[in-house]
Write a protein that holds these residues in place. Structure first.
Motif, PDB file in Angstrom:
ATOM      1  N   ASP A 115      -0.790   9.232 -16.969  1.00 35.49           N
ATOM      2  CA  ASP A 115      -2.246   9.299 -17.025  1.00 35.49           C
ATOM      3  C   ASP A 115      -2.869   8.509 -15.869  1.00 35.49           C
ATOM      4  OD1 ASP A 115      -4.656  10.141 -17.924  1.00 35.49           O
ATOM      5  OD2 ASP A 115      -4.860   8.615 -19.478  1.00 35.49           O
ATOM      6  N   TRP A 116      -2.301   8.701 -14.692  1.00 40.61           N
ATOM      7  CA  TRP A 116      -2.817   8.066 -13.478  1.00 40.61           C
ATOM      8  C   TRP A 116      -3.533   9.114 -12.620  1.00 40.61           C
ATOM      9  CZ3 TRP A 116       1.364   4.415 -10.885  1.00 40.61           C
ATOM     10  CH2 TRP A 116       1.628   3.343 -11.756  1.00 40.61           C
ATOM     11  N   PRO A 117      -4.450   8.661 -11.768  1.00 43.27           N
ATOM     12  CA  PRO A 117      -5.079   9.602 -10.837  1.00 43.27           C
ATOM     13  C   PRO A 117      -4.116   9.951  -9.700  1.00 43.27           C
ATOM     14  CG  PRO A 117      -5.865   7.385 -10.421  1.00 43.27           C
ATOM     15  CD  PRO A 117      -4.959   7.287 -11.615  1.00 43.27           C
ATOM     16  N   GLN A 118      -4.370  11.076  -9.061  1.00 41.60           N
ATOM     17  CA  GLN A 118      -3.479  11.514  -7.987  1.00 41.60           C
ATOM     18  C   GLN A 118      -4.247  11.907  -6.732  1.00 41.60           C
ATOM     19  OE1 GLN A 118      -1.710  14.798 -10.121  1.00 41.60           O
ATOM     20  NE2 GLN A 118      -2.908  16.328  -9.004  1.00 41.60           N
ATOM     21  N   LYS A 152      -9.573   0.225  -5.028  1.00 40.02           N
ATOM     22  CA  LYS A 152      -9.418   1.687  -5.000  1.00 40.02           C
ATOM     23  C   LYS A 152      -8.606   2.092  -3.773  1.00 40.02           C
ATOM     24  CE  LYS A 152     -13.045   2.517  -7.934  1.00 40.02           C
ATOM     25  NZ  LYS A 152     -13.845   3.432  -8.618  1.00 40.02           N
ATOM     26  N   LYS A 159      -8.554   5.227  -1.020  1.00 38.37           N
ATOM     27  CA  LYS A 159      -9.191   6.449  -0.532  1.00 38.37           C
ATOM     28  C   LYS A 159      -8.118   7.332   0.086  1.00 38.37           C
ATOM     29  CE  LYS A 159     -13.119   6.512   2.017  1.00 38.37           C
ATOM     30  NZ  LYS A 159     -14.214   5.819   2.713  1.00 38.37           N
ATOM     31  N   VAL A 189     -10.764  11.817  -1.645  1.00 33.72           N
ATOM     32  CA  VAL A 189     -10.973  11.380  -3.026  1.00 33.72           C
ATOM     33  C   VAL A 189     -10.751   9.875  -3.098  1.00 33.72           C
ATOM     34  CG1 VAL A 189     -10.377  13.562  -4.160  1.00 33.72           C
ATOM     35  CG2 VAL A 189      -8.556  11.927  -3.630  1.00 33.72           C
ATOM     36  N   SER A 190     -11.347   9.256  -4.086  1.00 34.84           N
ATOM     37  CA  SER A 190     -11.164   7.828  -4.286  1.00 34.84           C
ATOM     38  C   SER A 190     -10.441   7.634  -5.616  1.00 34.84           C
ATOM     39  CB  SER A 190     -12.536   7.156  -4.295  1.00 34.84           C
ATOM     40  OG  SER A 190     -12.403   5.829  -4.733  1.00 34.84           O
ATOM     41  N   LEU A 191      -9.316   6.930  -5.586  1.00 31.14           N
ATOM     42  CA  LEU A 191      -8.493   6.760  -6.780  1.00 31.14           C
ATOM     43  C   LEU A 191      -8.567   5.317  -7.268  1.00 31.14           C
ATOM     44  CD1 LEU A 191      -5.220   8.500  -5.473  1.00 31.14           C
ATOM     45  CD2 LEU A 191      -7.225   9.593  -6.500  1.00 31.14           C
ATOM     46  N   THR A 192      -8.684   5.159  -8.580  1.00 33.03           N
ATOM     47  CA  THR A 192      -8.609   3.820  -9.163  1.00 33.03           C
ATOM     48  C   THR A 192      -7.128   3.478  -9.320  1.00 33.03           C
ATOM     49  OG1 THR A 192     -10.636   4.266 -10.362  1.00 33.03           O
ATOM     50  CG2 THR A 192      -9.315   2.427 -11.153  1.00 33.03           C
ATOM     51  N   GLU A 204      -7.160  15.897 -12.443  1.00 34.86           N
ATOM     52  CA  GLU A 204      -7.402  15.193 -13.699  1.00 34.86           C
ATOM     53  C   GLU A 204      -8.360  15.976 -14.598  1.00 34.86           C
ATOM     54  OE1 GLU A 204      -7.461  14.069 -10.679  1.00 34.86           O
ATOM     55  OE2 GLU A 204      -6.294  12.234 -10.536  1.00 34.86           O
ATOM     56  N   ARG A 232       2.005  17.774 -19.148  1.00 38.27           N
ATOM     57  CA  ARG A 232       1.323  17.493 -20.410  1.00 38.27           C
ATOM     58  C   ARG A 232       1.837  18.374 -21.544  1.00 38.27           C
ATOM     59  NH1 ARG A 232      -3.102  13.935 -20.462  1.00 38.27           N
ATOM     60  NH2 ARG A 232      -1.903  12.125 -19.807  1.00 38.27           N
ATOM     61  N   LYS A 279     -10.240   8.937 -13.397  1.00 39.55           N
ATOM     62  CA  LYS A 279      -9.852   7.848 -12.493  1.00 39.55           C
ATOM     63  C   LYS A 279      -9.802   8.287 -11.034  1.00 39.55           C
ATOM     64  CE  LYS A 279      -7.027   6.133 -16.225  1.00 39.55           C
ATOM     65  NZ  LYS A 279      -5.621   6.199 -16.666  1.00 39.55           N
ATOM     66  N   GLU A 287     -12.169  10.299  -8.043  1.00 36.56           N
ATOM     67  CA  GLU A 287     -13.521  10.761  -7.769  1.00 36.56           C
ATOM     68  C   GLU A 287     -13.557  11.476  -6.436  1.00 36.56           C
ATOM     69  OE1 GLU A 287     -17.176   8.090  -7.904  1.00 36.56           O
ATOM     70  OE2 GLU A 287     -15.598   6.913  -8.931  1.00 36.56           O
TER      71      GLU A 287
END
Ligand SMILES: Cc1cc2nc3c(=O)[nH]c(=O)nc-3n(C[C@H](O)[C@H](O)[C@H](O)COP(=O)(O)OP(=O)(O)OC[C@H]3O[C@@H](n4cnc5c(N)ncnc54)[C@H](O)[C@@H]3O)c2cc1C
Ligand SMILES: Nc1ncnc2c1ncn2[C@@H]1O[C@H](COP(=O)(O)O)[C@@H](O)[C@H]1O
Lengths: 248, 309
Positions: free
Chosen positions: A136-139, A152, A154, A166-169, B71, B105, B174, B176
């Motif tokens: 469940d991580w951003p990619q 973050k 970029k 895109v900007s990922l946490t 996501e 998933r 998470k 953007e």
């Protein structure tokens, strides 16, 4: 930041692949094997981030046979700090690899995992995205440029039609594309130093991951061969041939 | 049985790739529904409802889906999969970004870039840069599939599907979207173009690439492609790269100029109907797949060709 870089041992990109006569697969006996070219780019990026001071430790991991150790050594010689070999002689599909990597992530708690966008043997282009979903991580896939931006990351991505940022946490997953960097060759002193770096050996069983394949190979065949046509002596002949063929 | 096809669209226009994916999905069998998600979804719906063979169009609009991030699309599609046996999407950068998240998933192994549907569990796909073709049987209950468009005909536009709204997933996510820089061009889109003119390292600079390749392409109404070497050197934008790790094309006419014909390049264009190669080295591997090979210096031959057409 701590970075995890999965590296795959694959047939060297220069080798002309031959399908086995019994159509069960391709002939890998006595062919040159190397690190997946995209993974060299991932390792290089991690090493550059370490050189720039944004990364403190680089752990490389490979799922494969004993010889995948050589691939890990190559990554260590490029500048990674230590390695993990998840040893298996079985063919592990991207879903299985992603599940194993998710376990490694749980043990190691990296802030970032950098993978290749695609392994040049199975051409799957799946593992990084699967790992991102499992965690469940951003990619940020198909990375062209990475920039740390506070907490973050970029990522500028190579997409159809151009570039997308895109900007990922963090923590996050990145898969790399060809233009991100040009990987270095390891120097002889670094190759020597890499021999002393640690590689821990594990097995899929130790991680409790079921890697049994979901896909069964029915056949592997040669693609239709394209015959060479004719050489034309000049532009005028080329144009008249193309006109006759209805191509222009 | 029922299949969900995720539509691809740009600036309110349904992409031709979607029509090809619908054909592949129809071959899988059962009802085919088309999901139109993201920015401009409403504008795309009328065209989507006309695609032959589509039962129902699902429309999902919302800020979170604006750029179809992996996501947000995972969050949208995974719950929908309770009603479907398979999800099909084009093997574009969007499809490749989204599909594996959905597969993981659902705990299924994705089938990447299929070129044939043998039956509802058996599929054919290229491996090793297309040097081998693998037929595989999936034991997973649901199938997640990306489709190589060049391998399927486009579905027609004789349909009249019903339309249903689906709620967009709640953010925040998470990742953007920040910005994009798209290459603007009036030329046909590379993967669907009927003609493609590609240039390689031999062009030597972006200026020469633009001076020689572009006018020839314009004369032919062709899309412009490039080898990896030409892209790496900055002669052409990234998304012009044709090959194993770039775009797959199969136009009626492909003209390779100053391209040696490495296996990685051939992987992206060897299904073209007619291949022309212009290269000054008569031993260049590109000639092994070319229908018409011209051994010549491109700096003389290309202007002459453009003039003669
Ligand atoms: C992981 C990986 C992925 C890759 N993916 C791709 C991919 O998707 N697509 C791709 O294209 N490549 C890809 N490659 C790169 C591929 O291996 C080749 O390096 C590349 O295709 C070479 O590009 P080129 O033919 O333009 O350059 P070169 O191989 O340098 O060929 C230039 C050609 O131009 C000819 N030439 C020179 N001067 C003239 C002149 N004046 N007139 C006429 N002809 C001339 C030469 O004879 C030569 O044949 C990949 C490589 C790797 C490792
Ligand atoms: N067996 C493996 N061991 C380590 N990393 C792997 C393995 N398989 C895939 N990967 C990683 O996942 C990327 C994409 O592979 P794939 O999804 O198979 O195309 C590769 O570039 C590697 O970074």
């Amino acid at each position: 930041m701590k970075v995890l870089v999965p590296v795959k041992r694959v047939i060297d990109y220069n080798v002309k692949v031959r399908v086995k006569p019994d159509k069960t697969g391709v002939d890998l006996a006595n062919v040159k094997m190397s690190m997946n070219p995209f993974d060299e780019i991932s390792v290089e990026e991690a090493v550059r981030m370490k050189e720039a001071g944004t990364v403190t430790e680089i752990v490389v991991v490979s799922v494969g046979p004993q010889q995948a150790q050589e691939t890990l050594r190559t990554a260590l010689a490029m500048g990674a700090d230590r390695g993990i070999l998840i040893k298996t002689d079985a063919t592990v599909e991207p879903l299985g690899v992603a599940k194993l990597l998710a376990k490694v992530v749980a043990d190691e708690s990296p802030d970032l995992v950098i993978l290749g966008k695609q392994a040049i043997d199975d051409d799957s282009n799946q593992t990084g995205q699967m790992l991102a979903a499992l965690l469940d991580w951003p990619q940020g896939t198909f990375a062209f440029k990475l920039e740390k931006d506070g907490d973050k990351l970029k990522v500028t991505r190579e997409v159809d039609g151009g570039l997308q940022t895109v900007s990922l946490t963090l923590p996050a997953i990145v898969t790399v594309d060809l233009r991100l960097n040009e990987p270095r060759y390891a120097s002889l002193p670094n190759i020597m130093k890499a021999k002393k770096k640690e590689i821990v050996e594990k097995t899929p069983e130790e991680y409790g991951v079921d890697i049994s394949p979901r896909l069964t190979v029915v056949t592997v065949t040669e693609p239709p061969v394209r015959q060479a046509g004719e050489k034309v002596e000049d532009v005028a002949t080329l144009v008249s041939k193309l006109k006759t063929a209805g191509a222009v | 049985m029922a299949v969900l096809v995720i539509a691809e669209h740009h600036h309110g226009a349904l992409s031709d790739a979607t029509h090809k994916v619908v054909t592949a999905a129809a071959k899988f069998g059962g009802d085919v529904d088309l999901l139109v998600a993201g920015e401009h979804a409403a504008e795309v719906v009328p065209a989507a409802a006309k695609v032959s063979g589509v039962r129902k169009v699902l429309k999902a609009e919302g800020e979170s889906l604006r750029k179809q991030t992996g996501e947000s699309m995972e969050a949208l599609v995974v719950p929908l999969m309770a009603n479907y046996d398979a999800v099909f999407i084009a093997a574009s950068t969007t499809g490749k970004n989204i599909a594996p998240r959905i597969a993981a998933r659902l705990d299924v192994m994705q089938l990447s870039e299929i070129i044939d549907v043998v039956d509802s569990s058996t599929f054919t796909r290229p491996i090793y840069a297309g040097n081998a073709i693998m037929t595989v049987k999936s034991s997973d209950a649901k199938k997640v599939i990306t489709v190589r468009g060049t391998a399927f005909e486009a579905a027609g536009n004789e349909g009249s599907a019903s339309v249903e709204d689906v709620a967009a997933p709640e953010g925040p996510f998470k990742s953007e979207f920040v910005s994009e820089e798209m290459v603007k061009s009036d030329r046909p889109e590379l993967t669907g173009a009927k003609r493609v003119v590609s240039g390689g390292r031999a062009l030597g600079s972006a200026d020469e690439f633009n001076r020689l390749i572009v006018p020839l392409a314009d004369k032919l109404g062709a899309a412009v492609g490039a080898s990896r070497a030409a892209v790496d050197a900055g002669y052409a934008p990234n998304d012009y790269q044709v090959g194993q790790t770039g775009k797959i094309v199969a136009p009626e006419l492909y003209i390779a100029i100053g391209i040696s014909g490495a296996i990685q390049h051939l992987a992206g264009m060897k299904d073209s109907k007619i291949i022309v190669a212009i290269n000054k080295d008569e031993e260049a591997p590109i000639f092994q797949v070319a229908d018409y090979g011209l051994v010549a210096d491109l700096f003389n031959a290309v202007p002459e060709l453009t003039e003669a057409l």
